[in-house]
Structures are given as C-alpha cells and as structure tokens.
Scaffold this motif. Structure first.
Motif, mmCIF file in Angstrom:
data_model
loop_
_atom_site.group_PDB
_atom_site.id
_atom_site.type_symbol
_atom_site.label_atom_id
_atom_site.label_comp_id
_atom_site.label_asym_id
_atom_site.label_seq_id
_atom_site.Cartn_x
_atom_site.Cartn_y
_atom_site.Cartn_z
ATOM 1 N N HIS A 92 0.928 -1.201 -0.158
ATOM 2 C CA HIS A 92 -0.013 0.068 0.201
ATOM 3 C C HIS A 92 0.948 1.370 0.099
ATOM 4 O O HIS A 92 0.722 2.263 -0.484
ATOM 5 C CB HIS A 92 -1.114 -0.187 1.146
ATOM 6 C CG HIS A 92 -0.228 0.099 2.565
ATOM 7 N ND1 HIS A 92 0.245 -1.070 3.118
ATOM 8 C CD2 HIS A 92 0.028 1.148 3.178
ATOM 9 C CE1 HIS A 92 0.849 -0.950 4.219
ATOM 10 N NE2 HIS A 92 0.656 0.709 4.295
ATOM 11 N N ASP A 93 1.954 1.362 0.633
ATOM 12 C CA ASP A 93 2.947 2.347 0.743
ATOM 13 C C ASP A 93 3.624 2.525 -0.473
ATOM 14 O O ASP A 93 3.659 1.643 -1.425
ATOM 15 C CB ASP A 93 4.038 2.256 1.690
ATOM 16 C CG ASP A 93 3.567 2.401 3.183
ATOM 17 O OD1 ASP A 93 2.742 3.055 3.407
ATOM 18 O OD2 ASP A 93 3.863 1.487 4.223
ATOM 19 N N ASN A 94 3.699 4.095 -1.021
ATOM 20 C CA ASN A 94 4.474 4.550 -2.066
ATOM 21 C C ASN A 94 3.823 3.879 -3.278
ATOM 22 O O ASN A 94 2.738 3.503 -3.364
ATOM 23 C CB ASN A 94 5.913 3.822 -1.997
ATOM 24 C CG ASN A 94 6.727 4.597 -0.933
ATOM 25 O OD1 ASN A 94 6.597 5.660 -0.563
ATOM 26 N ND2 ASN A 94 7.327 3.431 -0.076
ATOM 27 N N GLN A 95 4.475 4.288 -4.368
ATOM 28 C CA GLN A 95 3.740 3.991 -5.753
ATOM 29 C C GLN A 95 3.484 2.661 -5.680
ATOM 30 O O GLN A 95 4.468 1.539 -5.252
ATOM 31 C CB GLN A 95 4.571 4.470 -6.870
ATOM 32 C CG GLN A 95 4.658 5.966 -6.961
ATOM 33 C CD GLN A 95 5.634 6.621 -6.292
ATOM 34 O OE1 GLN A 95 6.603 6.075 -5.436
ATOM 35 N NE2 GLN A 95 5.831 8.008 -5.801
ATOM 36 N N ARG A 136 -2.066 -2.690 -11.510
ATOM 37 C CA ARG A 136 -2.811 -1.594 -10.694
ATOM 38 C C ARG A 136 -2.040 -0.301 -10.735
ATOM 39 O O ARG A 136 -0.695 -0.306 -10.398
ATOM 40 C CB ARG A 136 -2.960 -2.029 -9.181
ATOM 41 C CG ARG A 136 -3.814 -1.076 -8.379
ATOM 42 C CD ARG A 136 -4.013 -1.503 -6.938
ATOM 43 N NE ARG A 136 -4.776 -0.589 -6.271
ATOM 44 C CZ ARG A 136 -5.158 -0.777 -4.893
ATOM 45 N NH1 ARG A 136 -4.699 -1.865 -4.225
ATOM 46 N NH2 ARG A 136 -5.624 0.267 -4.297
ATOM 47 N N SER A 137 -2.755 0.593 -10.956
ATOM 48 C CA SER A 137 -2.111 1.982 -11.019
ATOM 49 C C SER A 137 -2.907 2.999 -9.864
ATOM 50 O O SER A 137 -3.884 2.860 -9.712
ATOM 51 C CB SER A 137 -2.107 2.932 -12.281
ATOM 52 O OG SER A 137 -1.691 4.203 -12.162
ATOM 53 N N LYS A 138 -2.125 3.983 -9.092
ATOM 54 C CA LYS A 138 -2.797 5.051 -8.626
ATOM 55 C C LYS A 138 -2.477 6.378 -9.144
ATOM 56 O O LYS A 138 -2.548 7.375 -8.356
ATOM 57 C CB LYS A 138 -2.326 4.898 -7.095
ATOM 58 C CG LYS A 138 -2.529 3.584 -6.290
ATOM 59 C CD LYS A 138 -2.232 3.672 -4.765
ATOM 60 C CE LYS A 138 -2.569 2.341 -4.282
ATOM 61 N NZ LYS A 138 -2.258 2.604 -2.566
ATOM 62 N N PHE A 190 -8.471 7.377 -6.872
ATOM 63 C CA PHE A 190 -7.163 6.950 -6.609
ATOM 64 C C PHE A 190 -6.736 5.515 -6.231
ATOM 65 O O PHE A 190 -5.904 4.795 -6.381
ATOM 66 C CB PHE A 190 -6.136 7.912 -6.019
ATOM 67 C CG PHE A 190 -6.052 9.253 -6.590
ATOM 68 C CD1 PHE A 190 -5.336 9.514 -8.006
ATOM 69 C CD2 PHE A 190 -6.675 10.360 -6.268
ATOM 70 C CE1 PHE A 190 -5.247 10.656 -8.495
ATOM 71 C CE2 PHE A 190 -6.757 11.625 -6.815
ATOM 72 C CZ PHE A 190 -5.945 11.742 -7.921
ATOM 73 N N ASN A 191 -7.718 4.949 -5.453
ATOM 74 C CA ASN A 191 -7.353 3.710 -4.765
ATOM 75 C C ASN A 191 -8.275 2.452 -5.399
ATOM 76 O O ASN A 191 -8.189 1.417 -4.971
ATOM 77 C CB ASN A 191 -7.828 3.786 -3.223
ATOM 78 C CG ASN A 191 -6.773 4.459 -2.616
ATOM 79 O OD1 ASN A 191 -5.302 4.029 -2.314
ATOM 80 N ND2 ASN A 191 -7.061 5.920 -2.211
ATOM 81 N N TYR A 251 -6.577 1.891 -14.178
ATOM 82 C CA TYR A 251 -6.750 3.464 -13.775
ATOM 83 C C TYR A 251 -5.490 3.934 -13.548
ATOM 84 O O TYR A 251 -5.103 4.781 -12.661
ATOM 85 C CB TYR A 251 -7.399 3.314 -12.229
ATOM 86 C CG TYR A 251 -8.839 2.723 -12.405
ATOM 87 C CD1 TYR A 251 -9.761 3.300 -13.089
ATOM 88 C CD2 TYR A 251 -9.149 1.476 -11.774
ATOM 89 C CE1 TYR A 251 -10.982 2.806 -13.365
ATOM 90 C CE2 TYR A 251 -10.611 1.269 -11.679
ATOM 91 C CZ TYR A 251 -11.542 1.494 -12.450
ATOM 92 O OH TYR A 251 -12.862 1.268 -12.945
ATOM 93 N N TYR A 252 -4.750 3.902 -14.677
ATOM 94 C CA TYR A 252 -3.531 4.468 -14.844
ATOM 95 C C TYR A 252 -3.930 5.864 -15.422
ATOM 96 O O TYR A 252 -4.573 6.102 -16.378
ATOM 97 C CB TYR A 252 -2.695 3.871 -15.827
ATOM 98 C CG TYR A 252 -1.350 4.387 -16.058
ATOM 99 C CD1 TYR A 252 -0.509 4.808 -15.163
ATOM 100 C CD2 TYR A 252 -0.958 4.930 -17.442
ATOM 101 C CE1 TYR A 252 0.965 5.259 -15.613
ATOM 102 C CE2 TYR A 252 0.239 5.455 -17.645
ATOM 103 C CZ TYR A 252 1.170 5.841 -16.548
ATOM 104 O OH TYR A 252 2.427 6.206 -17.116
ATOM 105 N N ASN A 253 -3.312 6.998 -14.949
ATOM 106 C CA ASN A 253 -3.361 8.389 -15.567
ATOM 107 C C ASN A 253 -4.880 8.877 -15.509
ATOM 108 O O ASN A 253 -5.406 9.181 -16.560
ATOM 109 C CB ASN A 253 -2.771 8.335 -16.868
ATOM 110 C CG ASN A 253 -2.666 9.770 -17.386
ATOM 111 O OD1 ASN A 253 -2.564 10.890 -16.589
ATOM 112 N ND2 ASN A 253 -2.925 9.894 -18.800
ATOM 113 N N VAL A 254 -5.387 8.763 -14.335
ATOM 114 C CA VAL A 254 -6.665 9.303 -14.070
ATOM 115 C C VAL A 254 -6.622 10.760 -13.608
ATOM 116 O O VAL A 254 -7.838 11.352 -12.989
ATOM 117 C CB VAL A 254 -7.685 8.396 -13.165
ATOM 118 C CG1 VAL A 254 -7.781 7.010 -13.932
ATOM 119 C CG2 VAL A 254 -6.908 8.243 -11.880
#
Length: 726
Positions: free
Chosen positions: A492-495, A542-544, A557-558, A568-571
């Motif tokens: 969950h932490d960081n990218q 998965r992207s945030k 974002f989650n 959900y990349y580049n939202v």
C-alpha cells in the motif's frame, strides 16, 4: 468503580441488567497538558463493542450467540502446514469492492458484506487465486479507527450526486471547488471526476478538498484497538458490527483463505485532552513514549507514539491480540512500524497468542528509525534483531534490487525495470554496470531467503556470504531462517509497482514488454525462498496515477477493477499535498512514453492469467518453500556468479542435496532473462530437464519457446522460466 489498592485495578460488578449497556468512564486526574486536575469523560481502552462513532463503549460477551453469525463456532479454518507456505495478499476492505458493479446489493460496496458475496467479480477472482495457491488475505487495519464518520448519511461517496455532496459539505467548507464552481448537480462525483482533463489539476483538487468528508482511510489511526471498525459495517451500532466482521472472517475462511489482520500498536490517533484520546486521559503520560528532555510525546511514527516498553501498554497489546485470535479467529498479524516496539514485547505477545492459536504467524515493518533507533531505548523488533525468531520482516533489499532505489525518480533503475539492459535517457550502460552487479547479488541473496549465512560465491579465495553483500551501511542478508523474511515489490505504501516502473522505464519500451517486465518483477518474489507478499491488484498492473501515499485520497485513486477492463492509470495528476513536486516529472514521462504505458483489457487478462500460473508454480513444489536455513544452503545455488552472462540469473534448486523435500522432483532450474533478446545458458545436463508442465501449457506463447537441450537452456526475452528434472 472501586480501586484495588494492591494492584491499582479499578472495577465494578453489576448484574445482568448491564448486558448490552452503553457506558463511559468519568476520570478525575491531574493532567500535565492543562497542568490541573481534570474530570474527564472517555470510553474504555479495553472496549469490546462501541456505539456509532465510538462515543460510548458497550458491555458485551463475545461468547454470546447474538454477537456471532450462524455456525461461527464450528466453521472450519484453512490450515497452512509451514510458515514458509504462506502467501499474503494485501487487501484494503474498501478497495476490494468500492468499484465492483457486480455486487448483489449496491450498499455492500466497500463493506464487510462484500466478502460474503457468492459470484461478484471480486469473489470470482479470489476463487481463481485460491485455486492457483494463494492462501492468505491480509486486511489493512480493520479495528476501530478515528478518521471516517461511521454515519454513512454524513459521508461523501463517489456515487453521490454533486447536489448531495454539496449538501453534506458546503455549509462547513463553502469555499472549496465543489461549492464555488457551476457543475451539473445531477451527475455523480465519479462522473464529474471523469470529465476533467487527466493532465490537469482539477480532479486531485476536488478529491483533496473532500477527503475529510469522504468514506476512505487506510486506517493507521487507532481509536479502540479491540473493536471492529464501524465504517465497514452496514450497521455500525453496537454488536451489529461485530457480527458483520465475524461474517466476513467466516466467509474468507470458507473461500479457502486464512485471515491476517494489520495492527497498529505503535501509536494512537490522538493524546492529551484531544477528542479522540483515550489512553492518555486515563493515565496521562504513561501509555505514550516521552522525549527524555522536553517530556513531549514522541511522534516519529507520524502520530503520538505509544510506549510498548511499559508493562501496561505491552499488556494492552498482548490482551488485544489474544481477543482477535481467540474470539475473531484471526490467523496472523502484520505489525505497523514494528521496530518501534521491543523484541521482548513481540515475543511475549506471540506466546500469549500461541496459547489460544498455536499456528499464528507474526510479521511486520522492522524499520530502524526515530527515537528508538539503534536499540537506544530497548532491543527493537527490527530487521537485524529478529533473525531466527520466525517473526517476519519486510525485505527492502530484494525490493530495491528489483524496483530501483528511492521513489518518484528517473535517476535509478532496478533489475525489473531495465537496469543496464534497457537504460533510460538519464542513465547509461557505463555508469550502471557497478550498480547492476551489486543489485544482482542483492537479488540473489533475496532469492535465497535473505539469509546472512548463505554462501553466494568465492571471491579471491574467500567465501562471500549473504551478510557480506552491502545494502547501504547494512548487510543485505540478515535472516537466519526463511520465515524471518517477507519478500515484496509493492504494497500500500509508495507507488504501485506499475507506476514505479513507468517513472523509470525507457520511453521506447513496447506495451507488451512493459507487461512482461511487470510480471517478471512479481516472479522474483514468487520464486524466492522466504514468504511472498503481494499487493492486491498488482496482477492487474494496478495504478494509483503515480500517487505516492494514497492513505486518505478516496476511491478515485485507490479503486481496483476486478472486471479486468481498466488499471486506472493516468486518471489525473496525483494530489498536490503529496506529489506536487513530482508533477513536472510525471508530465514528462507521460509525454515521453507516448501511450505505450497504457494497457488494454487484453493485457490485464494476460497478466492475471500468468500471475495465477506463477502462484501455481510456487505451490507445485516444496523446493520453492524450504523451511530451514540449512536446506536452503544445501539445495539453492546460483550458477552464473563467476562468468556472468549479462541479463541472466540462473538459480538451481537441487533436491539431490541434503534431506529430500519433494518426492516427485529431482531438481528445478529457474532462469530469469532480463534482456530484450533470447539467451542460452550452456549447461552440460540441460537435456535431462524439460519446461515445467505449467509453463508448457501457459497462456504466454513466448514462454513456450523455452528449450532445454544439449546446448543448454534457452530462455526467451524478458521471461522467468522454470525447468524441471524428475
């Protein structure tokens, strides 16, 4: 309440009329914050049930059938034979279902109830992962937290219309964007956010301004340690939330998984006379760690640090863990910032839990920092101190070797995103060679369970061990047992892993190759000795949207798409609070990648299928899950450490050495090719091997091109291949 002057314990005895009663404590105490005697009203730090928003504690008997779903006491719990057989899948309760349109009831989104669904897309995916070999669901904090309003009518959700959201927030914050701009009031917030330009700042601004009103938080803000969080319950009042939580645990067990709970005993949300303070109102300045000169509560963990070195705080932690294990059937615990707690307290707590659940497993963050660093207050529960205890710590060594050092940067690469093999425009092969050789050795030690005593290679007549490979100013290898090490490349932490790679990858890498490199990064942890830890959705890339710390930034974002249509990349640019300094770099890499960083549904489906194959490969043989350091030292070796073929890492798991681990397999050869072209590793006995049956039947047509013949092992580009000898 009456004090026992011998023990200091205050208690009251009542009759059955107290059953289900809501109560508070009124405490008269000198408080150092106000420097006067205060009469304070607070809840019970040992609460087992609560009213909505934790205003009142409730008297409850957790053995009462009214607090349990049907068949609770008799339901079966999956067994994992050895600690090393565990595979952890880190799941946030809200992320699991907030975006799932296939639920039988819309109200179940983001709730405990979503785990009791039968055929939702999320549940179907979990069933597929379980069939492949996944065996543990790790839940981010689900004890009572202080930062989400448990009255659902008062919180803002992406499914709210703009009009409804305004009604909830504009009287309180009339100057935020949602309240000052003219938007279509009938559209949902999700629709509004979708309408914004992804290269602009509007989406992140709306999300950021609404975050104190929304229904989202990771939950690392403890309020009451031993009550389920009410925000995830359909009914947060009293025992209803207990039943719903237990139903979730029962359902996850029924799917074939054990349940791990993320716990946060290293700090509280508030202290002093603040509204959400509890412990510090009852015995001020006792439960928290104080600065030795100023007397202020230490805050190196983000918040008000607790002092687990104090007897009653250690007892609170231990007693709380026993309740979760005994009364909620939680199968193991992950400890937030465990290095801020003493090794002695952790070992004692594990013994207390083992008394009610013999096969529990403890793991956590063994980071060494803050006021307790370098054992300055006590012997910490940190990486270097826990070797041999079988309390697992996350290995940043393997992580950095694969991902690259640091975060939000293009100035370094890791083995998994092109180091030396595909340098980006800021790096070159010349200046990357030394870094590559060190990262490869760190990765090899990671693959060997991060053991300090693992013999990696001979150098100038000297045996180089895991502890001799540097990781900054520390040893790479610090474990004494494979159960000491948790291997991961994202959590969950960081990218997310996907976002981290897009920061670093060369611009000209094709979409297909990005997917292959992503899967290869995951293969390093799934084919390593030690225990794998997987971030939910990493199999979907998965992207945030490059967000570094998404703890309070809502579903936008989650979210995770279990229908496998979108990662959900580049939202939209990530929130300014965390990432504004990174916006120029994010814009530059988005422009440079020219769309090759965008995946389609076919890529997500492919990735999910290959991920399942890698899970199945790990679980196909105990050779991937050796249970002692001696077994690893005898059976695991790396064949190209002296005359290194660049881009090739060759690991042999040889069951002819030592005591037999797998009756059906003679040896496995695991070859990681990080180059963009096929490579052959010359090996005299290669023709006795064949491609592993799981990969012979792979959805990956490229993997099927792997060969074992008299020339050696031929491995395609950007592939992690397992050969088997019977």
């Amino acid at each position: 309440m009456i004090e026992d002057t011998k023990t200091g314990v205050w208690s009251v005895v009542g009759d059955t009329s107290l059953k289900g009663a809501f109560y508070q404590y009124q405490v008269t105490v000198y408080h150092p914050e106000s420097k006067k005697v205060e009469t304070l009203t607070t809840t019970d730090p040992y609460s087992l049930s609560l009213s909505v928003n934790s205003k009142y504690s409730q008297v409850v008997d957790l053995d009462d059938p009214a607090t349990q779903p049907l068949n609770w006491e008799n339901h079966s719990i999956p067994i994992v034979k050895n600690a090393e057989d565990n595979i952890f899948y880190e799941t946030h309760i809200r992320d699991f279902s907030s975006d799932d349109l296939s639920l039988s009831e819309d109200d179940y989104r983001g709730k405990y109830k979503a785990f009791s669904e039968q055929n939702s897309e999320g549940i179907q995916h979990l069933k597929a992962l379980q069939k492949a070999g996944l065996n543990n669901i790790h839940l981010l904090p689900t004890f009572d937290i202080a930062t989400v309003n448990e009255q659902s009518s008062k919180v803002v959700s992406l499914s709210d219309t703009v009009e409804n959201a305004k009604a909830k927030v504009c009287d309180i914050k009339p100057y935020i964007k949602l309240c000052t701009e003219k938007y279509d009031d009938k559209q949902t917030l999700k629709s509004l956010l979708s309408s914004f330009n992804v290269s602009g700042t509007e989406a992140q601004q709306v999300v950021s301004e609404l975050r104190e009103f929304d229904d989202y938080n990771w939950g690392y803000d403890p309020y009451h340690y031993t009550v389920p969080e009410g925000n995830y319950a359909l009914n947060p009042q009293g025992i209803s939330r207990l039943v719903e939580f237990r139903e979730m645990v029962q359902s996850i067990h029924g799917l074939g998984f054990r349940v791990i709970m993320d716990v946060v005993y290293n700090h509280t949300h508030q202290s002093g006379l603040e509204p959400n303070a509890v412990l510090d109102k009852i015995v001020p300045n006792y439960y928290h760690r104080l600065h030795p000169i100023t007397g202020a509560i230490e805050q190196s963990t983000c918040c008000d640090n607790t002092a687990v070195e104090r007897v009653m705080m250690a007892k609170l932690m231990s007693d709380s863990l026993v309740v979760w294990a005994r009364d909620y059937k939680i199968d193991g615990f992950r400890f937030d910032l465990m290095g801020h707690q003493s090794k002695a307290a952790m070992l004692a707590a594990r013994e207390a839990v083992r008394a009610v659940d013999s096969d529990t497993y403890f793991y956590g963050e063994g980071w060494n920092f803050g006021e307790v660093a370098n054992n300055s207050r006590f012997e910490q529960a940190s990486q270097l101190n826990l070797g041999g205890t079988e309390i697992g710590t996350y290995s940043d060594r393997l992580r950095d070797a694969v991902r690259g050092g640091g975060n939000n940067t293009r100035d370094s690469q890791g083995i998994g995103n092109g180091l030396l093999m595909q340098p980006n425009e800021r790096l070159s092969q010349t200046n990357s060679r030394q870094e590559y050789e060190l990262r490869m050795d760190q990765l090899r030690i990671g693959l060997a369970g991060n053991l300090s005593t693992f013999p990696l290679k001979q150098q100038n007549g000297t045996q180089i061990l895991g502890k001799d490979i540097p990781y900054g100013d520390q040893p790479t290898g610090y474990a004494l047992d494979p159960a000491d090490t948790i291997n991961y490349v994202s959590k969950h932490d960081n990218q997310t892993l996907w976002d981290n790679s897009q920061y670093r990858l060369p611009f000209d890498v094709s979409t297909d190759n990005r997917v292959r490199m992503h899967l290869q990064s995951l293969s390093f942890i799934l084919f390593a000795q030690g225990i794998p830890f997987l971030h939910m959705g990493s199999e979907f890339m998965r992207s945030k949207s490059y967000l570094r710390d998404s703890y309070d930034y809502g579903d936008w974002f989650n979210r995770v798409d279990f229908s496998k249509q979108n990662n959900y990349y580049n939202v939209g640019l990530p929130p300014a609070d965390k990432d504004q300094d990174n916006w120029p770099l994010i814009k530059a890499v988005l422009k440079g990648h020219q769309g090759r960083d965008h995946v389609q549904a076919k890529h997500i489906e492919f990735s999910a299928n290959v991920f399942e194959e890698m899970l199945a490969l790990r679980m196909s043989s105990p050779l991937f899950r050796l249970t002692t350091a001696n077994d690893i030292i005898e059976k695991v070796s790396f064949l190209n450490t002296q005359n290194e073929q660049l881009g090739l890492l060759v690991m042999k798991l040889d069951d002819t050495q030592g005591q037999v681990a797998d009756d059906h397999v003679d040896s496995l050869m695991v070859i990681f090719n990080t180059k963009t072209e096929a490579q052959t590793f010359a090996y005299p006995g290669a023709s006795e091997y064949q491609l592993h049956p799981i990969q012979q039947n792979s959805v990956d047509a490229v993997i099927k091109q792997s060969k074992a013949d008299e020339k050696g092992f031929t491995v395609p580009a950007l592939s992690s291949v397992v050969f088997i000898k019977y």
